[in-house]
Structure formats: structure tokens, C-alpha cells
Design an enzyme around this catalytic site. Structure first.
Site, PDB file in Angstrom:
ATOM      1  N   MET A   1      62.650 122.051  -9.400  1.00  0.00           N
ATOM      2  CA  MET A   1      63.872 122.783  -9.729  1.00  0.00           C
ATOM      3  C   MET A   1      63.525 124.166 -10.259  1.00  0.00           C
ATOM      4  O   MET A   1      62.598 124.320 -11.056  1.00  0.00           O
ATOM      5  CB  MET A   1      64.673 122.008 -10.784  1.00  0.00           C
ATOM      6  CG  MET A   1      65.945 122.700 -11.236  1.00  0.00           C
ATOM      7  SD  MET A   1      66.860 121.685 -12.428  1.00  0.00           S
ATOM      8  CE  MET A   1      67.660 120.539 -11.306  1.00  0.00           C
ATOM      9  N   CYS A   2      64.297 125.153  -9.798  1.00  0.00           N
ATOM     10  CA  CYS A   2      64.177 126.510 -10.333  1.00  0.00           C
ATOM     11  C   CYS A   2      65.577 126.941 -10.782  1.00  0.00           C
ATOM     12  O   CYS A   2      66.371 126.107 -11.203  1.00  0.00           O
ATOM     13  CB  CYS A   2      63.588 127.459  -9.284  1.00  0.00           C
ATOM     14  SG  CYS A   2      64.605 127.632  -7.812  1.00  0.00           S
ATOM     15  N   TYR A   3      65.885 128.215 -10.681  1.00  0.00           N
ATOM     16  CA  TYR A   3      67.197 128.714 -11.104  1.00  0.00           C
ATOM     17  C   TYR A   3      68.291 128.370 -10.096  1.00  0.00           C
ATOM     18  O   TYR A   3      69.328 127.824 -10.450  1.00  0.00           O
ATOM     19  CB  TYR A   3      67.161 130.235 -11.299  1.00  0.00           C
ATOM     20  CG  TYR A   3      66.192 130.679 -12.347  1.00  0.00           C
ATOM     21  CD1 TYR A   3      66.555 130.696 -13.686  1.00  0.00           C
ATOM     22  CD2 TYR A   3      64.906 131.061 -12.007  1.00  0.00           C
ATOM     23  CE1 TYR A   3      65.655 131.094 -14.661  1.00  0.00           C
ATOM     24  CE2 TYR A   3      64.004 131.460 -12.967  1.00  0.00           C
ATOM     25  CZ  TYR A   3      64.383 131.476 -14.293  1.00  0.00           C
ATOM     26  OH  TYR A   3      63.487 131.861 -15.247  1.00  0.00           O
TER      27      TYR A   3
ATOM     28  N   GLY B   1      67.418 127.392  -6.511  1.00  0.00           N
ATOM     29  CA  GLY B   1      66.942 126.629  -5.362  1.00  0.00           C
ATOM     30  C   GLY B   1      66.121 127.432  -4.371  1.00  0.00           C
ATOM     31  O   GLY B   1      65.855 126.964  -3.262  1.00  0.00           O
TER      32      GLY B   1
ATOM     33  N   PHE C   1      68.896 124.750 -11.161  1.00  0.00           N
ATOM     34  CA  PHE C   1      69.501 124.386 -12.444  1.00  0.00           C
ATOM     35  C   PHE C   1      70.955 124.835 -12.509  1.00  0.00           C
ATOM     36  O   PHE C   1      71.797 124.139 -13.077  1.00  0.00           O
ATOM     37  CB  PHE C   1      68.698 124.978 -13.607  1.00  0.00           C
ATOM     38  CG  PHE C   1      69.199 124.521 -14.947  1.00  0.00           C
ATOM     39  CD1 PHE C   1      68.889 123.257 -15.416  1.00  0.00           C
ATOM     40  CD2 PHE C   1      70.001 125.337 -15.727  1.00  0.00           C
ATOM     41  CE1 PHE C   1      69.363 122.811 -16.647  1.00  0.00           C
ATOM     42  CE2 PHE C   1      70.479 124.909 -16.960  1.00  0.00           C
ATOM     43  CZ  PHE C   1      70.161 123.636 -17.416  1.00  0.00           C
TER      44      PHE C   1
END
Length: 107
Positions: free
Chosen positions: A66-68, A70, A95
Site C-alpha cells: 500500500m502507498c498513498y 496505488g 491508503f
């Protein structure tokens, strides 16, 4: 598997709930964002913690990245595939998508 797969935030939550899978969610956002809020039991993956992850997580365990939003997670997911992880997912929406879907977050 030579490539990572994409997974929605809802499907990611379901996969994390399935205890028999022993799936791990890794969060690659910056430390301040991670501290402000992250998925419960998320592993904060950084250049400094990659060795710890590889020591703790078996190559057979599903890994969700997971990042900010995708996007960055896709490169990290492919990196983990290249390291030998067999089942790797990039969480679409990241996220932000998780939070907008009203899924649980811890601080």
C-alpha cells in the site's frame, strides 16, 4: 508468479481477515503519514526495514503493498516479486482509497 496482481481495498481487507492465509500488508508511505494513520498491523516498509521484512515474512505468504494512491505500490510490489515473493498485490487506491471506503485505520 512473475508479476504482482492488483487488488481492491475491500478485497485487500478480506484477504487480511483470512487468518489461514497469514497475509501481510506493507505500507510504503513516508514515516509521518504512517504515524498519522495506517491499516491495523501494517508493516512500515522502508529501505531500512526491507531486511527485517524478508527475515519475518515467508516467500509463500501473500504480501499486499500500500502507498498513498496505488501508484508507487506497483513498483514496490514488482520489487518484492523479483526478490522471490510468490503472491504479491498492489492495493488499488492506496491508503486514500482505504480511508475513503471507511475501512479501519489505527494510529
Amino acid at each position: 508468479m512473475d508479476q504482482f496482481q492488483h487488488i481492491s481495498v475491500v478485497d485487500a481487507q478480506e484477504k487480511l481477515k483470512q487468518q489461514d492465509l497469514n497475509a501481510v500488508l506493507v505500507d510504503i508511505r513516508d514515516p509521518q503519514s504512517f504515524i498519522r494513520g495506517h491499516v491495523e498491523n501494517a508493516f512500515h516498509l522502508t529501505n531500512d526495514t526491507i531486511v527485517e521484512l524478508m527475515n519475518e515474512v515467508d516467500f509463500e505468504q501473500p504480501v499486499l503493498v500500500m502507498c498513498y494512491h496505488g501508484h508507487s505500490s506497483q513498483g514496490a510490489a514488482q520489487y518484492l516479486v523479483n526478490q522471490g515473493y510468490e503472491e504479491v498485490y498492489s492495493v488499488d487506491g492506496g491508503f486514500e482509497g482505504w480511508h475513503k471506503a471507511g475501512l479501519p485505520v489505527e494510529k
